[in-house]
Design an enzyme around this catalytic site. Structure first.
Site, PDB file in Angstrom:
ATOM      1  N   HIS A 179     100.648 -25.427  64.510  1.00 58.46           N
ATOM      2  CA  HIS A 179     100.977 -26.560  63.638  1.00 58.46           C
ATOM      3  C   HIS A 179      99.741 -27.124  62.935  1.00 58.46           C
ATOM      4  CE1 HIS A 179     100.003 -29.366  67.089  1.00 58.46           C
ATOM      5  NE2 HIS A 179      99.566 -30.080  66.077  1.00 58.46           N
TER       6      HIS A 179
ATOM      7  N   ASP B 249     104.181 -22.710  69.423  1.00 61.47           N
ATOM      8  CA  ASP B 249     103.109 -23.378  68.670  1.00 61.47           C
ATOM      9  C   ASP B 249     101.743 -22.783  69.038  1.00 61.47           C
ATOM     10  OD1 ASP B 249     101.707 -25.129  67.149  1.00 61.47           O
ATOM     11  OD2 ASP B 249     101.966 -26.863  68.462  1.00 61.47           O
TER      12      ASP B 249
ATOM     13  N   SER C  80      95.107 -31.423  69.633  1.00 60.92           N
ATOM     14  CA  SER C  80      95.947 -30.237  69.455  1.00 60.92           C
ATOM     15  C   SER C  80      95.118 -28.977  69.327  1.00 60.92           C
ATOM     16  CB  SER C  80      96.766 -30.369  68.174  1.00 60.92           C
ATOM     17  OG  SER C  80      97.934 -31.030  68.471  1.00 60.92           O
TER      18      SER C  80
HETATM   19  N1  ARG Z   1     100.098 -33.091  68.119  1.00 63.15           N
HETATM   20  C1  ARG Z   1      98.879 -33.681  68.504  1.00 63.15           C
HETATM   21  C2  ARG Z   1      97.764 -33.127  67.628  1.00 63.15           C
HETATM   22  O1  ARG Z   1      98.083 -32.575  66.579  1.00 63.15           O
HETATM   23  C3  ARG Z   1      98.637 -33.534  69.968  1.00 63.15           C
HETATM   24  C4  ARG Z   1      99.409 -34.571  70.682  1.00 63.15           C
HETATM   25  C5  ARG Z   1      99.339 -34.474  72.127  1.00 63.15           C
HETATM   26  N2  ARG Z   1      99.999 -35.648  72.601  1.00 63.15           N
HETATM   27  C6  ARG Z   1     100.148 -35.954  73.866  1.00 63.15           C
HETATM   28  N3  ARG Z   1     100.726 -37.061  74.165  1.00 63.15           N
HETATM   29  N4  ARG Z   1      99.686 -35.186  74.808  1.00 63.15           N
HETATM   30  O2  ARG Z   1      96.607 -33.311  67.872  1.00 63.15           O
END
Ligand code: ARG
Length: 616
Positions: free
Chosen positions: A158, A204, A299
């Site tokens: 992503h 992902d 992420s």
């Molecule tokens: N989707 C987030 C990013 O793009 C990561 C989020 C992880 N969240 C969590 N509560 N562990 O960096």
């Protein structure tokens, strides 16, 4: 403010004129041309800085290579491979066999505190996570990543949503345990998992191939990949690390943060997170009490679990993917299950280079010969494989197909440069609604401005004296020439540098004292209003003694004029570039030769015989 002045200067426009029964034309008044010229000059300066920076980068790479070669000549160890695309070069960890992977520097191992956290956090000691990398889009950190082999980084798919162009991405490797500076490496190829679903975040995962493999001399080391498709038992305390936000919607961390989080069972995860959690490709970890978690910006980063034994190793079981808020009670973080993708990873990392279409970076670094060579020796080998005929008959069509793709890559890279220039122009002229649409989103300084600020030392190397870099770099010292024999990869870098100087020569050759853009005339055809309210216009402009005429679109009302000016600046730059290329290659350059006819080539005003002279 600047724009307001510009618009005041514009009004009133000079009278529309009727030219001997021809349509009505309108000239932008001198005051507008002056304002446009002033902005054009600023954009030119920025373009020159950007070109200097690009050339400088390769010059640094070359120096680095030379340095490495000098070092390895003193030891019995074999010299490291050349710093050029070598997708199947010797890997630190040759997948799928576990090599020297997952080892953390002594002194950093026991520091991961049970209650340290990324949300809220505790800082990791320098070099504690030698496989942790950062992915940067246009120089801006966006995601974490994990080094899994010398040339491969694993991250979340992503991260590339909306920005799949590998030319825009770089990777910063781990810093050393004594805080040695992290190296920034360009990305050669991005391979998102083919079944990644951006709506559900299913699968992902993405593999990123580095342009140059990490060197053993540096601090970066790969983590181990799981050998079995199963994670350690529920409750195992594993580690997460990253530069992500300190709390939901909070600022990003300035240094790496780390935390221990227990693995949770698929049932617990599903109960906590609902049907969005797909245990076939996701696992969750953390505390139902909340407080310790990964967060935005983490992420793509690692979730590793220690494997004990005589030599403890860290094995990568998860890649940070998503969460419901950060550290919220009852909402553990979600990680892509690396173990179930073992086969895909292995397949991708061991694929023969010729089984994939060459990346734009590979094609742009390649100097295509006039005639097709033995295809296997070039990045074009892929196209030869596609050709159904006998190998002899395939060489030429494969070469042609390859050149075509290279031209598309050139246009892509040019489009990127122009878009950045457009963004630069937007900053100079002030944001306009129309521009926001054109130069989408990312409110950040143009890369050359950021980079020149961040790398003052690099800039200085090219800036002493007032001459542009193009004139200085080709000189090689004799001892450097001698070293090329014993230093693999040096020559390609030299060639790359020469090519880069060639492509940027148009702007690098303009001495700073002549770096001024001069708009002489913008003549709008009043009978040519487009659906977006713009008019076809002929533009005459000069740069350092060179003159071009090109066609563009200009608005004549306040809002449309403001919107059209930055684009005119960019078109002027493009016209100068094409004119310079044409001068360098009288046969006509390979790129955009057709466009060029309509844009920058005409040395006389195409309409001048039909248009009455402007009234004083
Ligand atoms: N989707 C987030 C990013 O793009 C990561 C989020 C992880 N969240 C969590 N509560 N562990 O960096």
């Amino acid at each position: 403010m600047l724009l307001a002045v510009l618009l005041l200067l514009l009004l009133p426009l000079s009278d529309p004129r009727l030219a001997h029964g021809h349509p009505l034309y309108m000239r932008l008044p001198p005051s507008t041309l002056q304002a446009l010229s002033a902005q054009g000059t600023k954009v030119l300066q920025a373009a020159q800085r950007s070109a200097l920076w690009a050339v400088n980068r390769v010059a640094m790479e070359l120096q680095h290579r030379l340095h490495e070669c000098r070092g390895c000549g003193n030891t019995t160890a074999p010299c490291p491979g050349p710093g050029r695309p070598r997708p199947q070069g010797p890997l630190l960890q040759d997948p799928p066999e576990p090599g020297p992977c997952g080892e953390r520097p002594p002194g950093t191992v026991n520091v991961t505190r049970a209650h340290g956290r990324i949300v809220g956090g505790s800082a990791a000691p320098p070099g504690a996570w030698p496989w942790l990398v950062r992915l940067l889009l246009g120089g801006q950190p966006l995601c974490g990543g994990v080094l899994v082999a010398a040339s491969w980084v694993l991250t979340a798919a992503h991260c590339f949503a909306g920005a799949p162009n590998e030319l825009l991405w770089t990777v910063t490797l781990a810093e050393g345990s004594r805080g040695e500076q992290a190296e920034e490496v360009p990305v050669n190829r991005i391979l998102p998992h083919p079944k990644f679903d951006p709506r559900t975040f299913h699968n992902d995962l993405a593999l990123v191939q580095l342009w140059t493999p990490v060197s053993r001399a540096g601090a970066a080391r790969p983590v181990c990949l799981p050998q079995r498709p199963r994670e350690p038992p529920t409750g195992t305390a594993c580690a997460i690390a990253g530069w992500g936000a300190l709390f939901e919607d909070g600022p990003e961390a300035e240094a790496v943060r780390e935390a221990r989080v227990p693995l949770l069972s698929a049932d617990t995860c599903r109960r906590a997170l609902g049907p969005g959690l797909r245990p076939s490709s996701m696992l969750c970890a953390g505390y139902l009490a909340g407080g310790i978690d990964s967060c935005q910006g983490d992420s793509g980063g690692p979730l590793t679990c220690s494997e004990t034994g005589p030599r403890p190793r860290e094995v990568l079981y998860g890649v940070t993917s998503w969460g419901d808020g950060c550290g919220e009670p009852g909402k553990p973080g979600v990680y892509t299950r690396v173990a179930v993708f073992k086969d895909w990873l292995q397949e991708q990392m061991s694929a023969a280079p010729s089984s994939r279409e060459p990346s734009c970076r590979e094609l742009l670094a390649w100097d295509p010969p006039e005639e097709p060579l033995a295809a296997a020796a070039t990045p074009c080998a892929f196209y030869a494989h596609l050709c159904p005929g006998p190998p002899g008959a395939c060489a030429r069509p494969a070469h042609q197909q390859c050149l075509q793709r290279r031209r598309r890559c050139e246009l892509r890279s040019l489009a990127h440069t122009l878009l950045e220039l457009l963004r630069g122009a937007q900053e100079l002229l002030g944001p306009r609604p129309g521009m926001r649409r054109l130069a989408s989103a990312l409110a950040r300084p143009a890369p050359w401005l950021r980079e020149s600020a961040r790398h003052p030392v690099r800039e200085q190397r090219l800036h002493p004296g007032s001459r542009a870099a193009g004139a200085r770099f080709p000189k090689r010292r004799p001892e450097q020439r001698g070293e090329a024999n014993g230093c693999p990869g040096l020559e390609p870098l030299r060639q790359k540098l020469a090519t880069l100087q060639g492509t940027h020569a148009w702007i690098l050759q303009v001495p700073p004292e002549h770096l001024a853009m001069d708009f002489h005339e913008v003549l709008a055809d009043l009978g040519s209003k487009t659906l977006t309210g713009l008019f076809r216009a002929w533009v005459r402009a000069g740069l350092g003694g060179r003159h071009v005429v090109f066609g563009g679109l200009v608005g004549l009302e306040q809002a449309t004029l403001a919107r059209s000016l930055p684009r005119l600046l960019v078109q002027a730059l493009q016209a100068f570039r094409l004119a310079a290329l044409e001068k360098a290659e009288p046969e006509g350059p390979q790129i955009g030769a057709r466009q060029e006819r309509g844009l920058g080539r005409t040395s006389h005003h195409p309409l001048s015989p039909r248009v009455p002279p402007a009234r004083p």
